[in-house]
Design a protein around this motif. Sequence first.
Motif, mmCIF file in Angstrom:
data_model
loop_
_atom_site.group_PDB
_atom_site.id
_atom_site.type_symbol
_atom_site.label_atom_id
_atom_site.label_comp_id
_atom_site.label_asym_id
_atom_site.label_seq_id
_atom_site.Cartn_x
_atom_site.Cartn_y
_atom_site.Cartn_z
ATOM 1 N N SER A 57 30.170 47.903 47.217
ATOM 2 C CA SER A 57 30.793 47.214 48.339
ATOM 3 C C SER A 57 32.308 47.340 48.212
ATOM 4 N N ASN A 59 34.629 46.106 49.866
ATOM 5 C CA ASN A 59 35.273 44.810 50.031
ATOM 6 C C ASN A 59 35.200 43.998 48.740
ATOM 7 N N ALA A 60 34.032 43.968 48.109
ATOM 8 C CA ALA A 60 33.867 43.224 46.858
ATOM 9 C C ALA A 60 34.748 43.815 45.765
ATOM 10 N N GLN A 62 37.551 45.475 46.169
ATOM 11 C CA GLN A 62 38.941 45.158 46.498
ATOM 12 C C GLN A 62 39.266 43.714 46.122
ATOM 13 N N GLN A 63 38.347 42.784 46.397
ATOM 14 C CA GLN A 63 38.560 41.379 46.038
ATOM 15 C C GLN A 63 38.659 41.224 44.527
ATOM 16 N N TRP A 64 37.790 41.917 43.786
ATOM 17 C CA TRP A 64 37.810 41.849 42.338
ATOM 18 C C TRP A 64 39.152 42.362 41.819
ATOM 19 N N GLU A 66 42.048 42.579 43.355
ATOM 20 C CA GLU A 66 43.142 41.660 43.698
ATOM 21 C C GLU A 66 43.132 40.420 42.804
ATOM 22 N N GLN A 67 41.938 39.921 42.469
ATOM 23 C CA GLN A 67 41.841 38.772 41.569
ATOM 24 C C GLN A 67 42.394 39.117 40.189
ATOM 25 N N LYS A 68 42.056 40.283 39.687
ATOM 26 C CA LYS A 68 42.564 40.719 38.378
ATOM 27 C C LYS A 68 44.071 40.923 38.418
ATOM 28 N N LYS A 70 46.133 39.240 40.303
ATOM 29 C CA LYS A 70 46.707 37.890 40.296
ATOM 30 C C LYS A 70 46.696 37.314 38.884
#
Length: 78
Positions: A57, A59-60, A62-64, A66-68, A70
Amino acid sequence: MKTMTCKQLGGACDQKFHADTFEQIAEMSKKHGMEMFQKADKSHLEAMGKMQELMKSPNAMQQWFEQKRKEFDALPTS
């Protein structure tokens, strides 16, 4: 310079990576993962399987990512 471990980056061990940017630390983690793959390290192979699921995914993933990023940005500089 900031420090993150293999585990913090989705891996399986306490190997520490030191870098000035998230991109640098991500590249170090990727290289480490490739080395562990070549050694057929069971715990790292399991962690890689979880990452492959995320990659299905965009999207998933990309979210992962971005979280890392941050988490990296929030770390103290040494």
